[in-house]
Motif scaffolding. Sequence first.
Motif, PDB file in Angstrom:
ATOM      1  N   LEU A 199     -20.624 -20.448  17.353  1.00  0.00           N
ATOM      2  CA  LEU A 199     -19.687 -21.131  16.460  1.00  0.00           C
ATOM      3  C   LEU A 199     -19.668 -20.546  15.057  1.00  0.00           C
ATOM      4  CD1 LEU A 199     -20.469 -24.849  17.409  1.00  0.00           C
ATOM      5  CD2 LEU A 199     -18.523 -23.490  18.171  1.00  0.00           C
ATOM      6  N   ARG A 200     -20.516 -19.593  14.804  1.00  0.00           N
ATOM      7  CA  ARG A 200     -20.675 -19.107  13.431  1.00  0.00           C
ATOM      8  C   ARG A 200     -19.422 -18.423  12.907  1.00  0.00           C
ATOM      9  NH1 ARG A 200     -25.601 -15.207  11.255  1.00  0.00           N
ATOM     10  NH2 ARG A 200     -24.958 -15.221   9.056  1.00  0.00           N
ATOM     11  N   ARG A 201     -18.720 -17.680  13.753  1.00  0.00           N
ATOM     12  CA  ARG A 201     -17.554 -16.924  13.297  1.00  0.00           C
ATOM     13  C   ARG A 201     -16.462 -17.861  12.780  1.00  0.00           C
ATOM     14  NH1 ARG A 201     -12.836 -14.840  15.970  1.00  0.00           N
ATOM     15  NH2 ARG A 201     -12.020 -13.000  14.898  1.00  0.00           N
TER      16      ARG A 201
ATOM     17  N   GLU B  30     -11.474  -8.997   5.763  1.00  0.00           N
ATOM     18  CA  GLU B  30     -12.453  -9.913   6.358  1.00  0.00           C
ATOM     19  C   GLU B  30     -12.006 -11.361   6.209  1.00  0.00           C
ATOM     20  OE1 GLU B  30     -16.273  -9.218   4.749  1.00  0.00           O
ATOM     21  OE2 GLU B  30     -16.470  -7.163   5.550  1.00  0.00           O
ATOM     22  N   LYS B  31     -11.540 -11.723   5.036  1.00  0.00           N
ATOM     23  CA  LYS B  31     -11.083 -13.096   4.820  1.00  0.00           C
ATOM     24  C   LYS B  31      -9.850 -13.408   5.667  1.00  0.00           C
ATOM     25  CE  LYS B  31     -12.879 -13.594   0.109  1.00  0.00           C
ATOM     26  NZ  LYS B  31     -12.519 -13.885  -1.304  1.00  0.00           N
ATOM     27  N   TYR B  32      -8.960 -12.434   5.809  1.00  0.00           N
ATOM     28  CA  TYR B  32      -7.770 -12.657   6.631  1.00  0.00           C
ATOM     29  C   TYR B  32      -8.160 -12.867   8.094  1.00  0.00           C
ATOM     30  CZ  TYR B  32      -3.317 -11.820   8.966  1.00  0.00           C
ATOM     31  OH  TYR B  32      -2.206 -11.938   9.758  1.00  0.00           O
ATOM     32  N   ASP B  33      -9.085 -12.065   8.583  1.00  0.00           N
ATOM     33  CA  ASP B  33      -9.544 -12.241   9.972  1.00  0.00           C
ATOM     34  C   ASP B  33     -10.209 -13.600  10.162  1.00  0.00           C
ATOM     35  OD1 ASP B  33      -8.607  -9.727  10.529  1.00  0.00           O
ATOM     36  OD2 ASP B  33     -10.562  -8.736  10.273  1.00  0.00           O
ATOM     37  N   GLU B  34     -10.959 -14.028   9.159  1.00  0.00           N
ATOM     38  CA  GLU B  34     -11.604 -15.345   9.264  1.00  0.00           C
ATOM     39  C   GLU B  34     -10.566 -16.459   9.267  1.00  0.00           C
ATOM     40  OE1 GLU B  34     -14.893 -18.105   6.898  1.00  0.00           O
ATOM     41  OE2 GLU B  34     -14.502 -16.046   6.247  1.00  0.00           O
TER      42      GLU B  34
ATOM     43  N   MET C 232      -7.479 -16.245  10.329  1.00  0.00           N
ATOM     44  CA  MET C 232      -6.795 -16.219  11.614  1.00  0.00           C
ATOM     45  C   MET C 232      -7.679 -16.775  12.726  1.00  0.00           C
ATOM     46  SD  MET C 232      -3.713 -15.166  11.253  1.00  0.00           S
ATOM     47  CE  MET C 232      -3.762 -16.182   9.778  1.00  0.00           C
ATOM     48  N   ALA C 233      -8.983 -16.521  12.645  1.00  0.00           N
ATOM     49  CA  ALA C 233      -9.897 -17.075  13.654  1.00  0.00           C
ATOM     50  C   ALA C 233      -9.953 -18.594  13.556  1.00  0.00           C
ATOM     51  CB  ALA C 233     -11.292 -16.471  13.484  1.00  0.00           C
ATOM     52  N   VAL C 234     -10.000 -19.125  12.339  1.00  0.00           N
ATOM     53  CA  VAL C 234     -10.024 -20.581  12.157  1.00  0.00           C
ATOM     54  C   VAL C 234      -8.709 -21.199  12.593  1.00  0.00           C
ATOM     55  CG1 VAL C 234     -10.147 -22.401  10.427  1.00  0.00           C
ATOM     56  CG2 VAL C 234     -11.749 -20.491  10.329  1.00  0.00           C
ATOM     57  N   LEU C 235      -7.594 -20.590  12.182  1.00  0.00           N
ATOM     58  CA  LEU C 235      -6.285 -21.113  12.579  1.00  0.00           C
ATOM     59  C   LEU C 235      -6.100 -21.055  14.094  1.00  0.00           C
ATOM     60  CD1 LEU C 235      -3.567 -22.232  11.609  1.00  0.00           C
ATOM     61  CD2 LEU C 235      -2.756 -19.875  11.394  1.00  0.00           C
ATOM     62  N   GLY C 236      -6.627 -20.020  14.712  1.00  0.00           N
ATOM     63  CA  GLY C 236      -6.527 -19.907  16.170  1.00  0.00           C
ATOM     64  C   GLY C 236      -7.340 -20.946  16.905  1.00  0.00           C
ATOM     65  N   SER C 237      -8.378 -21.502  16.269  1.00  0.00           N
ATOM     66  CA  SER C 237      -9.190 -22.528  16.917  1.00  0.00           C
ATOM     67  C   SER C 237      -8.591 -23.920  16.787  1.00  0.00           C
ATOM     68  CB  SER C 237     -10.600 -22.542  16.314  1.00  0.00           C
ATOM     69  OG  SER C 237     -10.571 -22.986  14.966  1.00  0.00           O
ATOM     70  N   PHE C 238      -7.579 -24.097  15.953  1.00  0.00           N
ATOM     71  CA  PHE C 238      -6.957 -25.402  15.794  1.00  0.00           C
ATOM     72  C   PHE C 238      -6.246 -25.788  17.098  1.00  0.00           C
ATOM     73  CE2 PHE C 238      -6.499 -26.342  11.008  1.00  0.00           C
ATOM     74  CZ  PHE C 238      -7.793 -25.904  10.791  1.00  0.00           C
TER      75      PHE C 238
END
Length: 763
Positions: free
Chosen positions: A49-51, A427-431, A433-439
């Motif tokens: 879950l860290r990412r 890096e911030k953009y990838d993070e 997108m990863a958070v938005l993708g988990s919604f």
Amino acid sequence: MAGQQFQYDDSGNTFFYFLTSFVGLIVIPATYYLWPRDQNAEQLRLKSLRRVHGRCLWYRLRLMKSQQSIVPTLKKVALLFGWAVFLLLAYKVSKLDRDYQEYNPYEVLSLEPGATVQAIKKQYHLLSLKYHPDKGGDEIMFMRIAKAYAALTNEQSRQNWELYGNPDGPSATSFGIALPAWIVDQKNSMLVLLVYGLAFMVILPVVVGTWWYRSIRYSGDQILISTTQLFMHFIYKTPNMNMKRLTMVLTAACEFDPRSNKDATIRPTDNVEVPQLIRELGNINVKKKEPPFCYPYSFKARVLVLSHLARMEVSENLEEDQRFVVRKSPALLQEMINVGCQLTMMANSRGGFPAPRLVTIENCMKLTQMIVQGLQETKSPLLQLPHFEEEHLRYCISKKYKVRTLQDLVSLKDSDRRSMLRFLGEEKYDEVMAVLGSFPHITMGIKLQVLDDEDSSNITAGSIVTVTVTLTRKRMADMFEKEQEASICQGEETANTEEAVRNQGDANKAKTKVWQSKNKGAKKTAKSKKKKLTKKKALPAPVKGKQANGNVAGNEMAVTTSAAASAAKDEDDEASDKGSESDEGETNKDSPSERDDESDKQSDTEVDEGGGDDEEEWEALQQSIQRRERALLETKSKVTHPVYSLYFPEEKQEWWWLYIADRRDQTLVSMPYHVCTLKDSEEVELKFPAPSKAGNYQYSVILRSDSYMGLDQFKPLKLEVHEAKAMVDNHPQWDIPDTEEEDEEQEDSDGIEESDDEDEDND
């Protein structure tokens, strides 16, 4: 009959058996329930879950807790100590000699079973010379030898040994009590009595009484009953409650009062730090004198909640108290929703007082989202994402992109999204997108029916309507993939259209052929006919449909669908006209008998179709009953998906509220159902009574998240209510003609006369 004899265990052997069993009954279940779970598995879960959740407050607190906690180590030490005691007792028991052994005189005399009388006498003589007391032998051993010799040579003793296992005959039955003798010794009687009295007359009543008086203060959801009564009073007093008033009622809960909850604290430093927060927050009804809003604990809790929503930094002491208040708030708001639903049902059934307004219950749901995400109601949902600040929103709401919601951000092309978020590094953009993708992305399927009725699709006044809602949960990342596929397909289509346009232009440049010029007039006439047909039939007005996220769909789809429907209808009319003309000619040729046969066949097919519909309805009813039985029997886990929340101090699972409401009258139609098991898909049944008057009604099926802002969905629900069928008072089955009644009376009278005649003949 043999007597009975009770005796305590002087040797202590029986007590060790009892003690071993008692320790085993405690250690084995305690190990199963209390042994700490594999810490490596928890570490692996946190690592996965860290990412996505690495920046969340609850994630950082969980990592610190797992590193600093010594509770698992203490549990392991205590359980290992218990197992050591259990194994030691088991080893002690295995080494104990058996007190009871079957008496065998042959073993005492050291003879083989079945020895002769001469051999027995000879062996007795040898052993008596060796163990006789007069010759310095063992008196006890000599008595055993003499007893064994008598058992084998005396007829009565031998018969007693064979029947009762004892040469002396039947003896008293002995029962051992698994307590050492020193417990009942007269010297220790006062000490034992004191221990028994202390254990059973002081400690046990105190423990049971403490548990009982603590448990009766809480409801089934571990909410103080005094808090539930407080919520009921204020919701009854203020049916239409705004967000400001709702926050005051929430923070007045008894869970935040140190007199009712030991976890709540009032610090001496609050007199300095709380007023400072008040000056930074602004107007929060400081001069409100209504109890309990004016109490110090309520005042402090309200300041901490508002500072949490404003994402303000507080001191270390207040931060600990703030985490406690924020952690308790979702459960308290859920209790407030339950209280509002209870008052609504009471008002609908009894009357006499106004039911809580829909806005009050929905404000409770919104406040839960706000507390979980640490955002105020007026703030943008985009601030739920990491690295988003207030100054970054101007890039999103510009005229070029117009991104105001999470759905708008997902629907952007990847190139436009990257261009809009240019203030973020790679890096911030990838993070982000990863958070938005988990919604979550939820799709709702709605089915309306009336169960246990002949016509399940016919809704009559007062009937119980069942709305089956199928929820399917996917990730926003799946929407990214669909968007990319759609963009690729759109690119291919544009390329194909451009190529077709170029080919058409090249063809136009070429010389026109003779046969092409001849057909121009025919083409023009065909086009003009089509235009006339379209002018004669007016198209229906296009309807603007709202999507789940609130965006209005375009009119092009409505226009194209209506045009396609009208064209299909024209074709069907032409085909039916042609078919009717041909059928008329054929039917004129048929004979009347053939027509009768065809009508019989048609009626048979209609009966078969009706029977098939009944079977389908029966199967659907059975499936729904089985589904409800399975839902009652099986217990699903409430662990669904961890919520991404930057400022919530505890790991929270993703849950939803589902209900039906009348937005025009601001009333609840069905009570909110708390969906706590939506992992992939879930089917929920919402039931409500249909209106008492016939007509068309417009309701809304609403799905609200208890964790995320901006992901609520609204689906329209149209209800067409018909008049209920009138009850038949005089059914034809019970209409008996007068002639039939007279005939029955005449038959009864004839039967009576015949029986009288038979009685006279017998006499």
